[in-house]
Design a protein around this motif. Structure first.
Motif, PDB file in Angstrom:
ATOM      1  N   GLU A 139       0.806  -1.004  -0.158  1.00 53.12           N
ATOM      2  CA  GLU A 139      -0.025  -0.311  -0.323  1.00 53.12           C
ATOM      3  C   GLU A 139       0.797   1.007  -0.061  1.00 53.12           C
ATOM      4  OE1 GLU A 139       0.955  -1.194   3.991  1.00 53.12           O
ATOM      5  OE2 GLU A 139       0.024  -2.112   2.502  1.00 53.12           O
ATOM      6  N   ILE A 140       1.746   0.934   0.540  1.00 50.90           N
ATOM      7  CA  ILE A 140       3.508   1.946   0.371  1.00 50.90           C
ATOM      8  C   ILE A 140       3.606   2.476  -1.318  1.00 50.90           C
ATOM      9  CG2 ILE A 140       4.727   3.781   1.006  1.00 50.90           C
ATOM     10  CD1 ILE A 140       4.126   1.983   3.699  1.00 50.90           C
ATOM     11  N   THR A 141       3.038   2.793  -2.181  1.00 50.33           N
ATOM     12  CA  THR A 141       3.618   3.098  -3.398  1.00 50.33           C
ATOM     13  C   THR A 141       5.133   2.850  -4.021  1.00 50.33           C
ATOM     14  OG1 THR A 141       1.824   3.818  -4.376  1.00 50.33           O
ATOM     15  CG2 THR A 141       3.182   3.843  -5.313  1.00 50.33           C
ATOM     16  N   ALA A 158      -4.769   3.251  -6.415  1.00 54.01           N
ATOM     17  CA  ALA A 158      -4.420   1.636  -7.534  1.00 54.01           C
ATOM     18  C   ALA A 158      -3.980   1.568  -8.951  1.00 54.01           C
ATOM     19  CB  ALA A 158      -6.332   1.859  -7.927  1.00 54.01           C
ATOM     20  N   THR A 159      -3.315   2.179  -9.005  1.00 53.17           N
ATOM     21  CA  THR A 159      -2.271   2.378 -10.516  1.00 53.17           C
ATOM     22  C   THR A 159      -1.183   1.510  -9.974  1.00 53.17           C
ATOM     23  OG1 THR A 159      -3.565   4.021 -11.554  1.00 53.17           O
ATOM     24  CG2 THR A 159      -1.532   2.987 -12.495  1.00 53.17           C
ATOM     25  N   GLY A 160      -0.500   2.385  -8.693  1.00 48.84           N
ATOM     26  CA  GLY A 160       0.705   1.918  -7.975  1.00 48.84           C
ATOM     27  C   GLY A 160       0.530   0.416  -7.464  1.00 48.84           C
ATOM     28  N   TYR A 195       1.837  -5.792  -8.896  1.00 48.00           N
ATOM     29  CA  TYR A 195       1.155  -7.002  -9.484  1.00 48.00           C
ATOM     30  C   TYR A 195       1.729  -7.587 -10.103  1.00 48.00           C
ATOM     31  CZ  TYR A 195      -2.483 -10.828  -9.223  1.00 48.00           C
ATOM     32  OH  TYR A 195      -2.683 -11.978 -10.102  1.00 48.00           O
ATOM     33  N   LEU A 196       1.669  -6.457 -11.550  1.00 52.71           N
ATOM     34  CA  LEU A 196       2.247  -6.423 -12.859  1.00 52.71           C
ATOM     35  C   LEU A 196       3.731  -7.404 -12.886  1.00 52.71           C
ATOM     36  CD1 LEU A 196       1.922  -6.532 -16.200  1.00 52.71           C
ATOM     37  CD2 LEU A 196       2.429  -4.309 -15.581  1.00 52.71           C
TER      38      LEU A 196
END
Length: 167
Positions: free
Chosen positions: A37-39, A96-98, A103-104
């Motif tokens: 959650e911490i990009t 969310a994008t981070g 994930y990617l």
């Protein structure tokens, strides 16, 4: 500051969308757990030579916490879009994008790095991911960007399943 310091964002992560001030806070506790959650905190530590977990090397351990953070973020985003809160929407889309980018890259066994063109070298990825992400990053407050991001995540979940089967 007790237990923390400000570090420069490494050049591999430097993008104004995520880091407009080119610095981030590092806390010693980040070296002993997964904090999706911490990009890009784990990537920043990796590129800066700090001691930290490497979630891309321990995907099975790290992915559950990432997916939990994704679920919370998406749920909040739905409400922000419904209530038409543009500032909260933009911040939520950034989060969310981070999470999606982590994930990617993590599911492909790599730390996140920019420019986005590097995504093309990943073996498991959604179709046209670079173009779709570029759209999302250029228009994060559009509802269509939100839908596109959700679709990318679903597609990457399928890619991850394929990657695991091929190993």
């Amino acid at each position: 500051m007790m237990g923390g310091c400000i570090i420069a964002v490494p050049e591999e992560l430097l993008t104004p969308f995520f880091f407009p001030d080119e610095s981030m806070e590092w806390k010693e506790e980040y070296s002993s757990g997964y904090f999706p959650e911490i990009t890009f905190i784990h990537e920043a530590a990796h590129y800066a030579g700090l001691n930290s977990m490497k979630p891309w090397e321990h995907r099975e351990d790290a992915i559950p916490s990432l997916l939990a953070a994704w679920g919370d973020t998406i749920s909040s985003l739905r409400n922000h879009f419904k209530e038409r809160k543009p500032h909260e929407t933009k911040m939520g889309m950034k989060q969310a994008t981070g999470l999606f980018l982590q994930y990617l890259f993590w599911t492909n066994g790599n730390p996140v790095c920019f420019p986005l063109a590097k995504i093309e070298k990943l073996p498991g990825k959604p179709v046209n991911v670079h173009e779709r992400l570029s759209f999302i990053l250029s228009r994060p407050t559009l509802y269509h960007s939100f839908i596109q991001l959700e679709e990318l995540m679903k597609e990457q979940e399928k890619q991850y399943a394929k990657l695991k089967l091929s190993q």
